[in-house]
Design a protein around this motif. Structure first.
Motif, PDB file in Angstrom:
ATOM      1  N   TYR A  31      73.903  61.784  61.990  1.00 45.08           N
ATOM      2  CA  TYR A  31      74.758  60.663  61.617  1.00 45.08           C
ATOM      3  C   TYR A  31      76.190  61.088  61.901  1.00 45.08           C
ATOM      4  O   TYR A  31      76.736  61.943  61.201  1.00 45.08           O
ATOM      5  N   VAL A  32      76.790  60.507  62.927  1.00 45.19           N
ATOM      6  CA  VAL A  32      78.112  60.927  63.363  1.00 45.19           C
ATOM      7  C   VAL A  32      79.174  60.034  62.729  1.00 45.19           C
ATOM      8  O   VAL A  32      79.141  58.808  62.882  1.00 45.19           O
ATOM      9  N   SER A  33      80.109  60.645  62.031  1.00 44.66           N
ATOM     10  CA  SER A  33      81.244  59.920  61.473  1.00 44.66           C
ATOM     11  C   SER A  33      81.992  59.209  62.581  1.00 44.66           C
ATOM     12  O   SER A  33      81.923  59.607  63.749  1.00 44.66           O
ATOM     13  N   GLN A  58      85.319  60.836  74.254  1.00 43.22           N
ATOM     14  CA  GLN A  58      85.300  62.293  74.450  1.00 43.22           C
ATOM     15  C   GLN A  58      84.994  63.016  73.139  1.00 43.22           C
ATOM     16  O   GLN A  58      84.186  63.954  73.114  1.00 43.22           O
ATOM     17  N   ASN A  59      85.594  62.579  72.044  1.00 44.40           N
ATOM     18  CA  ASN A  59      85.334  63.209  70.747  1.00 44.40           C
ATOM     19  C   ASN A  59      83.890  62.995  70.310  1.00 44.40           C
ATOM     20  O   ASN A  59      83.251  63.908  69.772  1.00 44.40           O
ATOM     21  N   ILE A  64      78.356  65.295  69.392  1.00 45.76           N
ATOM     22  CA  ILE A  64      76.927  65.197  69.696  1.00 45.76           C
ATOM     23  C   ILE A  64      76.441  66.454  70.419  1.00 45.76           C
ATOM     24  O   ILE A  64      75.407  67.018  70.067  1.00 45.76           O
ATOM     25  N   SER A  65      77.190  66.903  71.399  1.00 45.69           N
ATOM     26  CA  SER A  65      76.809  68.100  72.164  1.00 45.69           C
ATOM     27  C   SER A  65      76.796  69.347  71.287  1.00 45.69           C
ATOM     28  O   SER A  65      75.860  70.150  71.346  1.00 45.69           O
ATOM     29  N   GLU A  66      77.832  69.512  70.481  1.00 44.85           N
ATOM     30  CA  GLU A  66      77.901  70.706  69.630  1.00 44.85           C
ATOM     31  C   GLU A  66      76.807  70.727  68.575  1.00 44.85           C
ATOM     32  O   GLU A  66      76.416  71.795  68.114  1.00 44.85           O
ATOM     33  N   ALA A  67      76.285  69.558  68.227  1.00 43.87           N
ATOM     34  CA  ALA A  67      75.179  69.496  67.266  1.00 43.87           C
ATOM     35  C   ALA A  67      73.834  69.762  67.934  1.00 43.87           C
ATOM     36  O   ALA A  67      72.813  69.864  67.254  1.00 43.87           O
ATOM     37  N   ASN A  73      70.153  59.845  73.460  1.00 44.82           N
ATOM     38  CA  ASN A  73      69.366  59.560  72.265  1.00 44.82           C
ATOM     39  C   ASN A  73      70.177  58.904  71.150  1.00 44.82           C
ATOM     40  O   ASN A  73      69.760  58.894  69.991  1.00 44.82           O
ATOM     41  N   ILE A  74      71.328  58.333  71.501  1.00 40.93           N
ATOM     42  CA  ILE A  74      72.053  57.487  70.544  1.00 40.93           C
ATOM     43  C   ILE A  74      71.208  56.229  70.350  1.00 40.93           C
ATOM     44  O   ILE A  74      70.838  55.572  71.324  1.00 40.93           O
ATOM     45  N   VAL A  75      70.891  55.909  69.105  1.00 41.28           N
ATOM     46  CA  VAL A  75      70.075  54.724  68.831  1.00 41.28           C
ATOM     47  C   VAL A  75      70.874  53.625  68.123  1.00 41.28           C
ATOM     48  O   VAL A  75      70.438  52.480  68.064  1.00 41.28           O
TER      49      VAL A  75
END
Length: 129
Positions: A31-33, A58-59, A64-67, A73-75
């Motif tokens: 869950y990305v803020s 970009q942020n 997402i990459s660092e996680a 796979n963004i839903v």
């Protein structure tokens, strides 16, 4: 992880989203803020809408990459903006980014009265493995 796209119609295909995404056999959910045009030093951008959108993308990519997740796979994606009229001419940038990664996501797009400090656009996402 398995995804099933639900589209009772076809008109949304031209708008870079789907009506619903069913996900089963998930190994993880991120869950990305809301990601906005905040610079690495924590300073909020004062740039124009297009520049802020590019920085927000970009942020979002970086988180997402660092996680350890994949952009494709963004839903779920929620777009907040302080001005739909200002963002809309630049919306193809987001559409191209979505197409580039093969993302099929449920999307909510809304105008809000304000965002933090000088920010004008924010992207919030749910990503699965």
């Amino acid at each position: 992880m398995e995804k099933r796209i639900i589209n009772p119609w076809q008109w949304q295909d031209e708008r870079s989203y789907v009506q619903a995404v069913e996900v089963t056999n998930v190994r993880g959910t991120l869950y990305v803020s809301g990601q906005a045009a905040v610079l690495p030093n924590g300073q909020s951008s004062t740039a124009d809408m297009k520049t802020q959108l590019l920085q927000a993308i970009q942020n979002l990519e970086q988180v997402i990459s660092e996680a350890g997740y994949e952009h494709r796979n963004i839903v779920r994606l929620t777009v907040y903006t302080t001005s739909t009229a200002e963002l809309w001419p630049h919306f193809p940038i987001l559409g191209e980014w979505i197409a580039k990664h093969g993302i099929k996501q449920a999307l909510t797009f809304m105008e809000v009265k304000s965002l933090f400090e000088t920010l004008t656009v924010e992207l919030e996402a749910t990503v699965v493995k």
